[in-house]
Design an enzyme around this catalytic site. Structure first.
Site, PDB file in Angstrom:
ATOM      1  N   LEU A 133      53.633  41.306  67.977  1.00  0.00           N
ATOM      2  CA  LEU A 133      54.709  40.137  67.686  1.00  0.00           C
ATOM      3  C   LEU A 133      55.243  40.220  66.293  1.00  0.00           C
ATOM      4  O   LEU A 133      54.652  41.103  65.336  1.00  0.00           O
ATOM      5  CB  LEU A 133      53.898  38.928  67.550  1.00  0.00           C
ATOM      6  CG  LEU A 133      53.238  38.323  69.082  1.00  0.00           C
ATOM      7  CD1 LEU A 133      52.530  36.930  68.580  1.00  0.00           C
ATOM      8  CD2 LEU A 133      54.387  38.096  69.702  1.00  0.00           C
ATOM      9  N   ASP A 134      56.608  40.104  66.230  1.00  0.00           N
ATOM     10  CA  ASP A 134      57.496  40.337  64.993  1.00  0.00           C
ATOM     11  C   ASP A 134      56.446  39.491  63.879  1.00  0.00           C
ATOM     12  O   ASP A 134      55.864  38.431  64.068  1.00  0.00           O
ATOM     13  CB  ASP A 134      58.677  39.894  65.038  1.00  0.00           C
ATOM     14  CG  ASP A 134      59.621  40.683  66.247  1.00  0.00           C
ATOM     15  OD1 ASP A 134      59.137  41.584  66.150  1.00  0.00           O
ATOM     16  OD2 ASP A 134      60.502  40.086  66.813  1.00  0.00           O
ATOM     17  N   LYS A 135      56.754  39.969  62.474  1.00  0.00           N
ATOM     18  CA  LYS A 135      56.003  39.349  61.547  1.00  0.00           C
ATOM     19  C   LYS A 135      56.385  37.765  61.536  1.00  0.00           C
ATOM     20  O   LYS A 135      55.613  36.937  61.123  1.00  0.00           O
ATOM     21  CB  LYS A 135      56.340  39.919  60.334  1.00  0.00           C
ATOM     22  CG  LYS A 135      56.046  39.096  58.986  1.00  0.00           C
ATOM     23  CD  LYS A 135      56.609  39.985  57.794  1.00  0.00           C
ATOM     24  CE  LYS A 135      55.969  39.403  56.401  1.00  0.00           C
ATOM     25  NZ  LYS A 135      56.274  40.127  55.421  1.00  0.00           N
ATOM     26  N   THR A 137      57.220  35.734  63.913  1.00  0.00           N
ATOM     27  CA  THR A 137      57.099  35.144  65.094  1.00  0.00           C
ATOM     28  C   THR A 137      55.166  34.763  65.234  1.00  0.00           C
ATOM     29  O   THR A 137      54.373  35.592  64.953  1.00  0.00           O
ATOM     30  CB  THR A 137      56.981  36.120  66.265  1.00  0.00           C
ATOM     31  OG1 THR A 137      58.393  36.376  66.460  1.00  0.00           O
ATOM     32  CG2 THR A 137      56.762  35.380  67.901  1.00  0.00           C
TER      33      THR A 137
END
Length: 289
Positions: A133-135, A137
């Site tokens: 997951l993106d930082k 998110t």
């Protein structure tokens, strides 16, 4: 490392060789050592590769240290790990916003993978990244707890057999309550951090969107998104491309404010060994307030 797996009632009878190679994706080199070391048993009895495995059998595999060399990870803080589901083979966590999934440099230790490594260290287990997951998110994210199950989970992800449902809050009111975005995504040539819609050279990307509620006061809409593909920044780029960027998006919203309002709310999969359906929900999620 020793693993014992009880074959479920739905298991189709096959040889040990077929099971290891086709079902469990054990690398050729590791299969070779399992065979010559006689490190496979059925119901406690040594088994040759031509032996038949059937539903209800207990398959035990014994691996040597050099079969799967353990990656080196700095240990983080185990108190930062929030578990949604865990068993011997896999673990689903609720990732906090603002935390990286994994380190990009060997000296990093404040990522979710480092914290999970510290959590698993007393059990003599090491975590492996299945997806990220993106930082910015938050929400449900799956890790493998041993290298044996990692390629099996990777295949489930590739075959779109791991269901992921996201919450997001976007700018504006959506014209439709349910629709699908099909736009190819490629790299932004001017900014390495970003992705763009690129119908000529981009990768196919499909996002299903459902509008849940709209705040007229804030001019914002709470939506759910289900990914059919898993491109970098897919939801963020797709929503920005239709004029409804996610609130707080530092890359794709023209006036970002606060946190990125994107949350991996649900993750479903069928357990590769037990056949059990696992449903993990990352509460409390996000909402219009």
């Amino acid at each position: 490392m020793e693993l014992s797996i009880l074959l479920p009632e739905t298991f189709k009878e096959q040889t040990i060789r077929e099971l290891l190679e086709q079902e469990w994706l054990v690398p050729r080199k590791v299969r070779h050592f399992l065979r010559i070391r006689k490190n496979v048993s059925i119901n406690g009895e040594p088994a040759l590769f031509h032996f038949t495995a059937k539903a209800g059998d207990q398959i035990t595999l014994t691996f040597e240290a050099d079969d799967y060399p353990a990656p080196k990870l700095l240990l983080g803080d185990p108190t930062k790990v929030s578990v949604l589901f865990e068993d011997e083979h896999l673990i689903i966590l609720n990732k906090p916003v603002g935390m990286k999934t994994h380190p990009n440099q060997p000296d990093e230790q404040d990522t979710l993978l480092n914290h999970l490594a510290a959590y698993l260290a007393p059990k003599n287990q090491v975590p492996y990244v299945v997806h990220r997951l993106d930082k910015e998110t938050s929400g449900a994210i799956l890790f493998a707890k041993n290298p044996f199950v990692l390629p099996i989970l990777g295949r489930l992800l590739e075959k779109k057999e791991i269901y992921r449902r996201y919450q997001a809050i976007v700018s504006g009111a959506l014209k439709e309550t349910s629709f699908t975005i099909r736009k190819k995504i490629g790299r932004n040539r001017h900014d390495r951090r970003k992705r763009v819609i690129d119908e000529h050279k981009g990768d196919i990307a499909i996002t299903h969107v459902e509008a849940v509620s709209y705040s007229k006061e804030k001019n914002q809409t709470l939506i759910y998104c289900v990914l059919e593909t898993g491109r970098t920044h897919q939801i963020r780029v797709h929503l920005q491309s239709i004029g409804h960027p996610i609130i707080g998006d530092p890359l794709y919203h023209p006036r970002p404010k606060g946190r990125l309002m994107l949350h991996a709310y649900e993750l479903h999969l069928v357990h590769p060994f037990s056949g059990e359906t696992i449903i993990a929900t990352a509460e409390p999620g996000i909402d219009l307030v």
